[in-house]
Design an enzyme around this catalytic site. Structure first.
Site, PDB file in Angstrom:
ATOM      1  N   ARG A   1       0.830  -1.213   0.000  1.00 17.18           N
ATOM      2  CA  ARG A   1       0.000   0.000   0.000  1.00 17.18           C
ATOM      3  C   ARG A   1       0.865   1.264   0.000  1.00 17.18           C
ATOM      4  NH1 ARG A   1      -2.540  -4.245   0.813  1.00 17.18           N
ATOM      5  NH2 ARG A   1      -4.765  -4.388   0.366  1.00 17.18           N
TER       6      ARG A   1
ATOM      7  N   TYR B   1     -25.510  -0.809 -18.532  1.00 16.83           N
ATOM      8  CA  TYR B   1     -26.380  -1.939 -18.184  1.00 16.83           C
ATOM      9  C   TYR B   1     -27.815  -1.755 -18.679  1.00 16.83           C
ATOM     10  CZ  TYR B   1     -22.449  -3.687 -15.580  1.00 16.83           C
ATOM     11  OH  TYR B   1     -21.203  -4.174 -15.259  1.00 16.83           O
TER      12      TYR B   1
ATOM     13  N   HIS C   1      -0.708  -7.304 -14.434  1.00 18.64           N
ATOM     14  CA  HIS C   1      -2.095  -7.735 -14.163  1.00 18.64           C
ATOM     15  C   HIS C   1      -2.693  -8.364 -15.429  1.00 18.64           C
ATOM     16  CE1 HIS C   1      -5.886  -7.636 -11.881  1.00 18.64           C
ATOM     17  NE2 HIS C   1      -6.393  -7.647 -13.102  1.00 18.64           N
ATOM     18  N   ALA C   2      -3.194  -9.588 -15.300  1.00 18.99           N
ATOM     19  CA  ALA C   2      -3.622 -10.364 -16.478  1.00 18.99           C
ATOM     20  C   ALA C   2      -4.791  -9.699 -17.207  1.00 18.99           C
ATOM     21  CB  ALA C   2      -4.039 -11.760 -16.031  1.00 18.99           C
TER      22      ALA C   2
ATOM     23  N   HIS D   1      -9.899 -17.850 -17.136  1.00 20.68           N
ATOM     24  CA  HIS D   1     -10.686 -16.613 -17.143  1.00 20.68           C
ATOM     25  C   HIS D   1     -10.362 -15.794 -18.404  1.00 20.68           C
ATOM     26  CE1 HIS D   1     -12.688 -13.086 -15.165  1.00 20.68           C
ATOM     27  NE2 HIS D   1     -11.845 -12.432 -15.955  1.00 20.68           N
ATOM     28  N   GLU D   2      -9.083 -15.533 -18.616  1.00 13.74           N
ATOM     29  CA  GLU D   2      -8.703 -14.692 -19.765  1.00 13.74           C
ATOM     30  C   GLU D   2      -9.065 -15.376 -21.083  1.00 13.74           C
ATOM     31  OE1 GLU D   2      -8.288 -11.824 -18.997  1.00 13.74           O
ATOM     32  OE2 GLU D   2      -7.539 -11.923 -16.941  1.00 13.74           O
TER      33      GLU D   2
ATOM     34  N   HIS E   1     -12.622 -14.818 -22.033  1.00 11.44           N
ATOM     35  CA  HIS E   1     -12.844 -13.549 -22.759  1.00 11.44           C
ATOM     36  C   HIS E   1     -12.543 -13.741 -24.247  1.00 11.44           C
ATOM     37  CE1 HIS E   1     -13.697 -10.817 -19.462  1.00 11.44           C
ATOM     38  NE2 HIS E   1     -12.555 -11.049 -18.846  1.00 11.44           N
TER      39      HIS E   1
ATOM     40  N   GLU F   1     -17.567 -10.924 -18.091  1.00  7.44           N
ATOM     41  CA  GLU F   1     -16.890 -11.529 -16.942  1.00  7.44           C
ATOM     42  C   GLU F   1     -17.504 -12.878 -16.576  1.00  7.44           C
ATOM     43  OE1 GLU F   1     -14.144 -10.431 -16.157  1.00  7.44           O
ATOM     44  OE2 GLU F   1     -14.359  -8.545 -17.236  1.00  7.44           O
TER      45      GLU F   1
ATOM     46  N   TRP G   1     -13.388   4.370   2.127  1.00  4.10           N
ATOM     47  CA  TRP G   1     -12.957   3.042   1.662  1.00  4.10           C
ATOM     48  C   TRP G   1     -13.045   2.029   2.803  1.00  4.10           C
ATOM     49  CZ3 TRP G   1     -11.908   0.287  -2.559  1.00  4.10           C
ATOM     50  CH2 TRP G   1     -11.067  -0.823  -2.468  1.00  4.10           C
TER      51      TRP G   1
ATOM     52  N   ARG H   1     -15.262  -1.336   3.577  1.00  2.62           N
ATOM     53  CA  ARG H   1     -14.599  -2.625   3.821  1.00  2.62           C
ATOM     54  C   ARG H   1     -15.091  -3.222   5.142  1.00  2.62           C
ATOM     55  NH1 ARG H   1     -10.733  -5.369   0.687  1.00  2.62           N
ATOM     56  NH2 ARG H   1      -8.772  -4.816   1.681  1.00  2.62           N
TER      57      ARG H   1
ATOM     58  N   HIS I   1      -7.798  -2.202 -10.418  1.00  8.19           N
ATOM     59  CA  HIS I   1      -8.873  -1.580 -11.201  1.00  8.19           C
ATOM     60  C   HIS I   1      -9.109  -0.114 -10.866  1.00  8.19           C
ATOM     61  CE1 HIS I   1      -9.214  -5.883 -11.418  1.00  8.19           C
ATOM     62  NE2 HIS I   1     -10.025  -5.795 -12.446  1.00  8.19           N
TER      63      HIS I   1
ATOM     64  N   ARG J   1     -19.093  -5.093 -12.628  1.00 11.14           N
ATOM     65  CA  ARG J   1     -19.188  -6.185 -13.606  1.00 11.14           C
ATOM     66  C   ARG J   1     -18.838  -7.542 -12.962  1.00 11.14           C
ATOM     67  NH1 ARG J   1     -14.691  -4.293 -17.835  1.00 11.14           N
ATOM     68  NH2 ARG J   1     -16.174  -2.577 -17.827  1.00 11.14           N
ATOM     69  N   TYR J   2     -17.912  -7.529 -12.014  1.00  9.92           N
ATOM     70  CA  TYR J   2     -17.506  -8.801 -11.407  1.00  9.92           C
ATOM     71  C   TYR J   2     -18.564  -9.294 -10.419  1.00  9.92           C
ATOM     72  CZ  TYR J   2     -13.034  -7.607 -13.541  1.00  9.92           C
ATOM     73  OH  TYR J   2     -12.053  -7.279 -14.437  1.00  9.92           O
TER      74      TYR J   2
HETATM   75  C1  BJ2 Z   1      -7.422 -11.013 -13.789  1.00 11.75           C
HETATM   76  C2  BJ2 Z   1      -8.604 -10.243 -14.284  1.00 11.75           C
HETATM   77  C3  BJ2 Z   1      -9.175  -8.407 -15.931  1.00 11.75           C
HETATM   78  C4  BJ2 Z   1     -10.226  -9.334 -16.520  1.00 11.75           C
HETATM   79  C5  BJ2 Z   1      -8.511  -7.534 -16.998  1.00 11.75           C
HETATM   80  C6  BJ2 Z   1      -7.945  -6.271 -16.398  1.00 11.75           C
HETATM   81  C7  BJ2 Z   1      -9.082  -5.292 -16.409  1.00 11.75           C
HETATM   82  C8  BJ2 Z   1     -10.011  -5.746 -17.516  1.00 11.75           C
HETATM   83  C9  BJ2 Z   1      -9.575  -7.516 -19.238  1.00 11.75           C
HETATM   84  C10 BJ2 Z   1     -10.589  -6.933 -20.230  1.00 11.75           C
HETATM   85  C11 BJ2 Z   1     -11.588  -7.998 -20.578  1.00 11.75           C
HETATM   86  C12 BJ2 Z   1     -12.615  -7.517 -21.543  1.00 11.75           C
HETATM   87  C13 BJ2 Z   1      -9.316  -9.552 -13.107  1.00 11.75           C
HETATM   88  C14 BJ2 Z   1     -10.669 -11.587 -12.528  1.00 11.75           C
HETATM   89  C15 BJ2 Z   1     -11.856 -11.747 -11.615  1.00 11.75           C
HETATM   90  C16 BJ2 Z   1     -11.809 -10.626 -10.616  1.00 11.75           C
HETATM   91  C17 BJ2 Z   1     -10.858  -9.611 -11.167  1.00 11.75           C
HETATM   92  C18 BJ2 Z   1      -9.803  -9.250 -10.127  1.00 11.75           C
HETATM   93  N1  BJ2 Z   1      -8.168  -9.213 -15.254  1.00 11.75           N
HETATM   94  N2  BJ2 Z   1      -9.446  -6.996 -17.981  1.00 11.75           N
HETATM   95  N3  BJ2 Z   1      -9.912  -6.523 -21.418  1.00 11.75           N
HETATM   96  N4  BJ2 Z   1     -10.215 -10.230 -12.343  1.00 11.75           N
HETATM   97  O1  BJ2 Z   1     -11.401  -9.116 -16.227  1.00 11.75           O
HETATM   98  O2  BJ2 Z   1      -9.873 -10.257 -17.235  1.00 11.75           O
HETATM   99  O3  BJ2 Z   1      -8.898  -8.450 -19.601  1.00 11.75           O
HETATM  100  O4  BJ2 Z   1     -13.766  -7.311 -21.115  1.00 11.75           O
HETATM  101  O5  BJ2 Z   1     -12.319  -7.372 -22.708  1.00 11.75           O
HETATM  102  O6  BJ2 Z   1      -9.016  -8.424 -12.836  1.00 11.75           O
HETATM  103  O7  BJ2 Z   1     -10.048  -8.386  -9.316  1.00 11.75           O
HETATM  104  O8  BJ2 Z   1      -8.736  -9.871 -10.102  1.00 11.75           O
HETATM  105 ZN    ZN Z   2     -12.335 -10.702 -16.872  1.00 10.69          ZN
END
Ligand code: BJ2
Ligand code: ZN
Length: 634
Positions: free
Chosen positions: A167, A205, A333-334, A363-364, A367, A391, A465, A469, A493, A502-503
């Site tokens: 942090r 939405y 970050h993936a 997950h990726e 997408h 998602e 924040w 939490r 994010h 979205r998640y």
């Molecule tokens: C690891 C995952 C995102 C995802 C990435 C980074 C932000 C958007 C994309 C978009 C997809 C699209 C992630 C997974 C579950 C919870 C969350 C987290 N990375 N993104 N281009 N996750 O959603 O894949 O790839 O819509 O085109 O952040 O908090 O870890």
């Molecule tokens: Zn995603």
């Protein structure tokens, strides 16, 4: 720039709006063709920055974004010469709506847009380059170093050092920039007719009651979370000692095996309900079987292909970044990328061989499979039915993939257990990811919406924040926080500016879809033991929805897969029903729940307290020595 068609259109549009739908189709087709190369170029330039964080790449990306905004503005202006609200063809009307709604690009101040683009990139850069230096382990980045420690360490003090260190190295450096960022976005979005950026994000939405709808879903799911929380708290107290936990019922935020306490399955070993029954350490098994990064992606691809989806393109394998480069800074970050040319799709991930990462690979790739399925659509419709659907698709496979049945298929489990103890073990492991996440997924944008509305500002960013939490997750900070800190910025994010609700939506709808797909697959087992692997009926059903992209309202897409037009928490609740009963039994003697507000004092670990006591004694001795020495000399 739009050629003869637009000139004609503009000329006639100046006199009266055009209602001829054939001309409308010509317009959107021309738009679609032009936008292809523009978007493709822009995504390429973003990719270049995200995979090599240099000032030059940033400048190139920003210029391209500004160029795109110019194009969007021009197109929106031209589109408004059409009387598109009155078009009879719903698809054409929807395409026009998308051309006209250009978000931030509507601003008349290009400096504002430049600021937005640069600030987002700067903030992402700070997050991605952050390092924490530890006495014992040297200087580490979030991936893989700090994540490894948070995942595997069971030392209260070590976890605390990493938690706080991250942090200090990320969010804390972002405060001023984030304030400017919010200001610039809010100013720009007013030109699109929105009161603030949160209202704009929620508009995706297409549901006027969206805010209330997610609240209702959250409230339906809260009782399940409260039981999970009480059980986890009881077990963590046994591990770390009662005196480490505040009286208010909150759990210190650094003990969950995850930097943000968003998913808790990494501490499953501390929580396993029946140690004698079956449960697997997938990471250990993967290592034992010499899994490598390519194999992880092949395993994921095999799942999607088994339900009738296409394989990954050659371009995917050639262009993706699947391991962390050692010669430059990247955004680790993936993420999954669509280059809008129907062939170039990529994943960017600093993949390491762990169970968490194997799930992220799925997950990726989820997408990417969505991208592939809607690639025949006009470019404006190449998106999820809503962001939560993208998602949901990304996670749908995780519900089948993690079943013991499937683990056996891919050789990560020797025997499928049939006893009820093992079943509870499995359900608890799933709940640590899927139920623990719910309040986290819900609260991030509660915070951001409040910031965008102006109810929260730089004088109470961190306070609000932690209020959220503490209230929703029932977790509290293990060390004192002030407005010098900016803890939201420690989650990708926030600097990355990806909306988060979205998640939450995804974690609800993925259970609705899982239930529907399992029905389609003729599954006879309980929902939590259903694996759709190899079932093309389920795959076809899923594809019906994916193929639509965003060409129809999400309710149509939901209907295509489940037969219903609303979001529902019921399938998630049903899935975990046996676990809920078991948890209630375990918690009979517990005071479940926690105070709505954060604890006013933070318990201090005895070692740290001893540390400060030692320091106090040393300082006192030093002062006394100096004092006596002084009098001695005199
Ligand atoms: C690891 C995952 C995102 C995802 C990435 C980074 C932000 C958007 C994309 C978009 C997809 C699209 C992630 C997974 C579950 C919870 C969350 C987290 N990375 N993104 N281009 N996750 O959603 O894949 O790839 O819509 O085109 O952040 O908090 O870890
Ligand atoms: Zn995603």
């Amino acid at each position: 720039m739009w050629g003869a068609l637009i000139l004609g259109v503009l000329f006639r549009g100046a006199l009266t709006q055009i209602s001829d739908e054939n001309l409308g189709w010509n317009f959107v087709n021309e738009y679609n063709n032009k936008v292809g190369s523009l978007w493709n170029e822009n995504v390429k330039k973003s990719w270049n920055y995200y995979t090599n964080l240099t000032d030059y790449n940033l400048e190139v990306m920003t210029n391209s974004t500004l160029q795109m905004a110019e194009f969007d503005k021009e197109a929106a202006k031209n589109a408004s010469t059409f009387a598109h609200d009155g078009f009879g063809n719903a698809t054409l009307k929807r395409l026009f709506k998308k051309i006209v709604n250009i978000g931030f690009a509507a601003t008349n101040d290009s400096e504002q847009l430049k600021a937005i683009s640069n600030l987002e990139a700067d903030l992402t850069g700070i997050y991605s380059k952050g390092k924490v230096c530890l006495e014992s382990k040297g200087c580490l980045q979030l991936e893989p170093g700090l994540t490894d420690i948070i995942t595997n360490s069971r030392s209260y003090e070590e976890l605390l050092a990493v938690w706080k260190g991250w942090r200090d190295a990320s969010g804390k450096l972002m405060r001023t920039k984030y304030t400017d960022f919010v200001k610039a976005m809010n100013a720009a979005i007013k030109f699109s007719g929105f009161n603030d950026t949160g209202e704009y994000w929620r508009s995706w939405y297409e549901t006027p009651t969206f805010e209330q709808d997610v609240r209702t879903l959250f409230e339906e799911l809260e009782p399940l979370y409260v039981e999970l929380h009480a059980y986890v708290r009881k077990r963590l107290k046994e591990k770390y000692g009662k005196d480490m936990f505040p009286e208010t019922g909150h759990i210190p935020a650094h003990l969950f095996g995850n930097m943000w306490a968003q998913q808790w399955s990494n501490i499953y070993d501390l929580l396993v309900p029946f140690p004698g029954a079956s449960s697997v350490d997938i990471t250990a098994k993967m290592k034992e079987q010499n899994y490598n990064v390519t194999h992880m992606y092949r395993v994921a691809e095999d799942f999607f292909m088994s339900i009738g989806m296409e394989k990954m393109t050659d371009a995917f394998w050639q262009n993706s970044m699947l391991v962390k480069p050692t010669d430059r800074d990247v955004v680790c970050h993936a993420s999954a990328w669509d280059f809008y040319d129907e062939n170039d799709f990529r994943i960017k991930q600093c993949t390491s061989v762990t169970e968490d990462q194997l799930l992220t690979v799925h997950h990726e790739m989820g997408h990417i499979v969505y991208f592939q399925n809607y690639r025949h659509q006009p470019r404006l419709f190449r998106g999820g039915a809503n962001p939560g659907f993208h998602e949901g698709m990304a996670d749908i496979v995780s519900l089948s993939f993690q079943t013991p049945e499937h683990m056996k298929v891919i050789g990560l489990l020797d025997e499928v257990p049939q006893d009820s103890d093992s079943d509870i073990n499995f359900l608890l492991k799933m709940a640590l990811d899927k139920v623990a996440f719910l309040p986290f997924g819900y609260l991030i944008d509660q915070w951001r919406w409040s910031v965008f509305r102006g109810d929260t500002n730089s004088s109470n960013y961190n306070q609000h924040w932690w209020d959220l939490r503490c209230r929703f997750q029932g977790i509290s900070s293990p060390v004192k926080r002030t407005e010098e800190d900016f803890d939201p910025g420690a989650k990708y994010h926030i600097p990355g500016n990806t909306p988060y609700i979205r998640y939450f939506v995804s974690f609800v709808v993925q259970f609705q879809w899982h239930e529907a797909l399992c029905r389609e697959a003729g599954n006879t087992r309980p929902l939590h033991r259903c694996d759709i692997y190899n079932n093309t009926n389920a795959g076809n059903k899923l594809r019906e929805m994916l193929r639509m992209g965003s060409s129809k309202p999400w309710q149509d897409a939901m209907e295509a897969i489940t037969g219903q037009r609303t979001m529902s928490a019921k399938p998630l609740v049903n899935y975990f029903d046996p676990l809920l009963k078991w948890l209630k039994e375990q918690n009979k003697e517990e005071n479940t729940g926690w105070s709505a507000s954060c604890p006013s004092s933070i318990p201090t670990p005895s070692a740290l307290a001893a540390g400060s006591a030692n320091l106090f004694i040393s300082i006192t001795c030093f002062v006394l020595c100096v004092f006596f020495a002084f009098f001695q000399i005199r």
